[in-house]
Design a protein around this motif. Structure first.
Motif, mmCIF file in Angstrom:
data_model
loop_
_atom_site.group_PDB
_atom_site.id
_atom_site.type_symbol
_atom_site.label_atom_id
_atom_site.label_comp_id
_atom_site.label_asym_id
_atom_site.label_seq_id
_atom_site.Cartn_x
_atom_site.Cartn_y
_atom_site.Cartn_z
ATOM 1 N N PHE A 117 -96.218 -14.318 -28.417
ATOM 2 C CA PHE A 117 -96.244 -12.886 -28.107
ATOM 3 C C PHE A 117 -97.550 -12.196 -28.493
ATOM 4 C CE2 PHE A 117 -91.702 -13.952 -28.814
ATOM 5 C CZ PHE A 117 -91.368 -13.975 -27.475
ATOM 6 N N ALA A 118 -98.669 -12.868 -28.171
ATOM 7 C CA ALA A 118 -99.969 -12.233 -28.360
ATOM 8 C C ALA A 118 -100.085 -11.049 -27.390
ATOM 9 C CB ALA A 118 -101.088 -13.232 -28.112
ATOM 10 N N THR A 119 -99.557 -11.212 -26.194
ATOM 11 C CA THR A 119 -99.626 -10.153 -25.180
ATOM 12 C C THR A 119 -98.282 -9.459 -25.068
ATOM 13 O OG1 THR A 119 -101.074 -11.594 -23.889
ATOM 14 C CG2 THR A 119 -100.139 -9.684 -22.738
ATOM 15 N N ALA A 161 -106.968 -23.811 -18.002
ATOM 16 C CA ALA A 161 -107.636 -22.516 -18.179
ATOM 17 C C ALA A 161 -108.873 -22.709 -19.044
ATOM 18 C CB ALA A 161 -106.679 -21.514 -18.822
ATOM 19 N N ASP A 202 -106.127 -30.454 -19.730
ATOM 20 C CA ASP A 202 -107.189 -31.104 -20.517
ATOM 21 C C ASP A 202 -106.584 -31.819 -21.725
ATOM 22 O OD1 ASP A 202 -107.837 -28.778 -22.919
ATOM 23 O OD2 ASP A 202 -106.853 -28.123 -21.100
ATOM 24 N N THR A 249 -93.955 -17.985 -23.715
ATOM 25 C CA THR A 249 -94.999 -17.449 -24.580
ATOM 26 C C THR A 249 -95.912 -18.585 -25.071
ATOM 27 O OG1 THR A 249 -95.465 -16.039 -26.460
ATOM 28 C CG2 THR A 249 -93.546 -17.469 -26.687
ATOM 29 N N ASN A 250 -97.225 -18.300 -25.102
ATOM 30 C CA ASN A 250 -98.244 -19.252 -25.538
ATOM 31 C C ASN A 250 -98.577 -20.326 -24.485
ATOM 32 O OD1 ASN A 250 -99.923 -19.338 -27.858
ATOM 33 N ND2 ASN A 250 -99.077 -21.336 -28.390
ATOM 34 N N ALA A 251 -98.094 -20.156 -23.250
ATOM 35 C CA ALA A 251 -98.357 -21.155 -22.205
ATOM 36 C C ALA A 251 -99.800 -21.094 -21.703
ATOM 37 C CB ALA A 251 -97.399 -20.963 -21.037
ATOM 38 N N GLY A 252 -100.463 -19.937 -21.930
ATOM 39 C CA GLY A 252 -101.842 -19.793 -21.468
ATOM 40 C C GLY A 252 -102.002 -18.796 -20.330
ATOM 41 N N LYS A 253 -101.089 -17.829 -20.231
ATOM 42 C CA LYS A 253 -101.162 -16.828 -19.157
ATOM 43 C C LYS A 253 -102.429 -15.975 -19.258
ATOM 44 C CE LYS A 253 -97.261 -15.193 -20.607
ATOM 45 N NZ LYS A 253 -97.063 -16.241 -21.640
ATOM 46 N N SER A 254 -102.689 -15.459 -20.466
ATOM 47 C CA SER A 254 -103.864 -14.594 -20.619
ATOM 48 C C SER A 254 -105.140 -15.403 -20.428
ATOM 49 C CB SER A 254 -103.854 -13.922 -21.994
ATOM 50 O OG SER A 254 -102.679 -13.159 -22.140
ATOM 51 N N SER A 255 -105.144 -16.656 -20.902
ATOM 52 C CA SER A 255 -106.312 -17.516 -20.706
ATOM 53 C C SER A 255 -106.558 -17.732 -19.216
ATOM 54 C CB SER A 255 -106.098 -18.878 -21.358
ATOM 55 O OG SER A 255 -105.769 -18.732 -22.714
ATOM 56 N N ASN A 259 -100.522 -26.018 -16.693
ATOM 57 C CA ASN A 259 -101.715 -25.688 -17.475
ATOM 58 C C ASN A 259 -101.920 -26.651 -18.651
ATOM 59 O OD1 ASN A 259 -103.974 -24.080 -18.112
ATOM 60 N ND2 ASN A 259 -102.788 -22.883 -19.604
ATOM 61 N N LYS A 260 -103.102 -26.572 -19.228
ATOM 62 C CA LYS A 260 -103.518 -27.380 -20.391
ATOM 63 C C LYS A 260 -103.581 -28.864 -20.040
ATOM 64 C CE LYS A 260 -101.614 -23.967 -23.633
ATOM 65 N NZ LYS A 260 -101.119 -23.662 -24.975
ATOM 66 N N ALA A 315 -104.531 -15.884 -28.066
ATOM 67 C CA ALA A 315 -104.329 -16.350 -29.437
ATOM 68 C C ALA A 315 -103.281 -17.437 -29.459
ATOM 69 C CB ALA A 315 -103.897 -15.201 -30.341
HETATM 70 N N1 LIG Z 1 -106.512 -26.898 -24.577
HETATM 71 C C1 LIG Z 1 -106.131 -25.821 -23.895
HETATM 72 N N2 LIG Z 1 -105.707 -24.725 -24.539
HETATM 73 C C2 LIG Z 1 -105.342 -23.649 -23.805
HETATM 74 C C3 LIG Z 1 -105.372 -23.648 -22.385
HETATM 75 N N3 LIG Z 1 -104.926 -22.433 -21.966
HETATM 76 C C4 LIG Z 1 -104.637 -21.726 -23.065
HETATM 77 N N4 LIG Z 1 -104.887 -22.437 -24.187
HETATM 78 C C5 LIG Z 1 -104.651 -22.025 -25.589
HETATM 79 O O1 LIG Z 1 -103.275 -21.727 -25.748
HETATM 80 C C6 LIG Z 1 -103.088 -20.645 -26.662
HETATM 81 C C7 LIG Z 1 -102.289 -19.537 -26.001
HETATM 82 O O2 LIG Z 1 -103.068 -18.976 -24.954
HETATM 83 P P1 LIG Z 1 -102.783 -17.522 -24.364
HETATM 84 O O3 LIG Z 1 -103.626 -17.375 -23.144
HETATM 85 O O4 LIG Z 1 -102.888 -16.481 -25.431
HETATM 86 O O5 LIG Z 1 -101.242 -17.710 -23.950
HETATM 87 P P2 LIG Z 1 -100.240 -16.626 -23.344
HETATM 88 O O6 LIG Z 1 -99.354 -17.337 -22.391
HETATM 89 O O7 LIG Z 1 -100.987 -15.446 -22.822
HETATM 90 O O8 LIG Z 1 -99.407 -16.265 -24.661
HETATM 91 P P3 LIG Z 1 -98.606 -14.914 -25.041
HETATM 92 O O9 LIG Z 1 -99.358 -13.730 -24.567
HETATM 93 O O10 LIG Z 1 -98.572 -15.004 -26.543
HETATM 94 O O11 LIG Z 1 -97.245 -15.057 -24.437
HETATM 95 C C8 LIG Z 1 -104.497 -20.211 -27.076
HETATM 96 O O12 LIG Z 1 -104.800 -20.842 -28.286
HETATM 97 C C9 LIG Z 1 -105.368 -20.738 -25.941
HETATM 98 O O13 LIG Z 1 -106.694 -20.979 -26.352
HETATM 99 C C10 LIG Z 1 -105.838 -24.841 -21.731
HETATM 100 O O14 LIG Z 1 -105.893 -24.954 -20.508
HETATM 101 N N5 LIG Z 1 -106.185 -25.872 -22.528
#
Ligand SMILES: Nc1nc2c(ncn2[C@@H]2O[C@H](COP(=O)(O)OP(=O)(O)OP(=O)(O)O)[C@@H](O)[C@H]2O)c(=O)[nH]1
Ligand SMILES: [Mg+2]
Length: 378
Positions: free
Chosen positions: A239-241, A352, A329, A216-222, A326-327, A235
């Motif tokens: 567990f945003a998604t 992302a 940057d 969770t929060n790894a950036g899947k939705s992004s 991911n991330k 977000a």
């Molecule tokens: N700097 C940076 N931040 C990122 C990147 N990808 C995602 N984020 C940030 O990471 C946070 C989580 O991103 P989400 O895409 O919501 O992650 P998720 O895996 O869908 O999370 P859940 O749905 O909660 O499991 C957000 O604040 C995004 O803006 C990236 O490549 N670089």
């Protein structure tokens, strides 16, 4: 009128509950314990609470009757009053009797809940679709059924009490019966949901599906948004998604569907895994997986292992997979060797946020779709 309405709105917006986060550390890896406690604080925040203190007790083993020792319980009781906390949130999984005993020691109206309950609460808050809500309710009821011991957590919210009792039934038996009835009702409804989902998948037959998985929060939705131009909710919170989002994914010569869905976490409550079967079928039925790893997190290996373990439990451990580091940057080089550790997986460094690496990622995904599972086993 308008100001009245505003005043009312203001009055109904509840203040976040003040909580104290507590963990008993019985291990010898302090750093890992701190990571787990930090994660619990993030979870508590996602459940809309305000963490007013953290308390750690180090002892060789937990107290079997009250989790923390008697001295610590007194300390907690005092701290709850001093900080005006509504309750405490415990990292360690609580047995029902431990929970009740600790609640009694702390006294007042303070509640005691564990990490599993916090995660269930976040899911309850974030479920948007009918399917998501059904699954969360089922998970919560199963959790409750397993934890009912006839203390004040009897099912007041579901009614019960005077007039609802069958002949010779105690309150506890009434609660159990009501839960069982509701559980079978939910299970029947979820069966329909699963059938409907399977139908929908059948109509997509022939179009390969890439399921985004990851901690969770790894950036899947992004990443879904970056790859498909979707506008899935993003977000910085766990567990945003919860509900699957499906989008068309163009990969060079191959048309596919990308499926974003619920993220994983270490020790995901077992009731949630079982109840989210309909949602998780998007993962187990996918043609290939895109495992998104947040390399800016110093504990990405632990997160990756948690995901791999859950995938194996779901029976999806052998699917062709591409790793998205991911991330990047935030952390220019993937930590460690940056390679996928299973020889058949490809790893691609991406962001992302900036879009770096997406071309290579599409190419790797296209290759994975043409790889057969039999080659994975080879
Ligand atoms: N700097 C940076 N931040 C990122 C990147 N990808 C995602 N984020 C940030 O990471 C946070 C989580 O991103 P989400 O895409 O919501 O992650 P998720 O895996 O869908 O999370 P859940 O749905 O909660 O499991 C957000 O604040 C995004 O803006 C990236 O490549 N670089
Ligand atoms: Mg998401």
């Amino acid at each position: 009128m308008a100001s009245n309405a505003r005043a009312r709105l203001h009055a109904t917006k509840a203040e976040p509950e003040r909580v104290i986060v507590v963990g008993v550390d019985t291990g010898d890896d302090r750093t890992l314990f701190d990571v787990e406690l930090d994660e619990l604080v993030a979870l508590a925040r996602a459940a809309d609470t305000h963490v007013v203190a953290r308390v750690v007790q180090r002892r060789s083993k937990i107290d079997p009757s009250t989790l923390v020792g008697a001295g610590k319980a007194d300390e907690l009781a005092a701290l709850v009053r001093e900080r005006h906390a509504a309750g405490i949130v415990v990292l360690n999984t609580l047995r029902p009797r431990q929970r009740a005993a600790l609640e009694k020691l702390i006294g007042g109206d303070a509640f005691v809940i564990d990490r599993n309950v916090v995660i269930l609460d976040i899911f309850a808050r974030h479920a948007r679709t009918a399917e998501g809500k059904l699954q969360v309710e089922l998970a919560q009821l199963r959790h409750r059924a397993a934890n009912l011991i006839g203390t004040r957590d009897s099912l007041s919210r579901l009614g019960g009490g005077i007039g609802t009792r069958g002949p010779g039934e105690t309150k506890l038996e009434v609660d159990r019966r009501r839960i069982r009835l509701r559980i079978s009702h939910l299970e029947a409804q979820l069966d329909d949901v699963r059938k409907r989902r399977r139908e929908q998948r059948r109509t997509r037959e022939g179009t390969p599906v890439v399921a985004l998985v990851g901690y969770t929060n790894a950036g899947k939705s992004s990443l879904l948004n970056a790859l498909t131009g979707a506008q899935a909710f993003v977000a910085d919170q766990p567990f945003a998604t919860l509900d699957p989002t499906l989008r068309k994914l163009h990969l060079g010569g191959t048309e596919a569907i990308a499926a974003d869905t619920v993220g994983f976490i270490t020790d995901l409550p077992k009731e949630l895994v079982a109840a989210f079967a309909a949602t998780l079928e998007e993962v187990t039925d996918a043609t290939a997986l895109l495992h998104v790893i947040d390399v800016s997190n110093p504990y990405w290996r632990r997160q990756r292992d948690a995901v791999e373990t859950l995938l194996a439990q779901l029976g999806a451990g052998d699917k062709p997979a591409v790793i998205a580091w991911n991330k990047t940057d935030l952390t220019p080089q993937p930590m460690g060797n940056g390679r996928a550790e299973r020889p058949h997986d490809e790893g691609v460094a991406v962001s992302a946020k900036t879009g770096d690496g997406l071309t290579q990622l599409r190419a790797a995904l296209e290759r994975s779709l043409h790889r057969k599972e039999s080659e994975v086993h080879a």
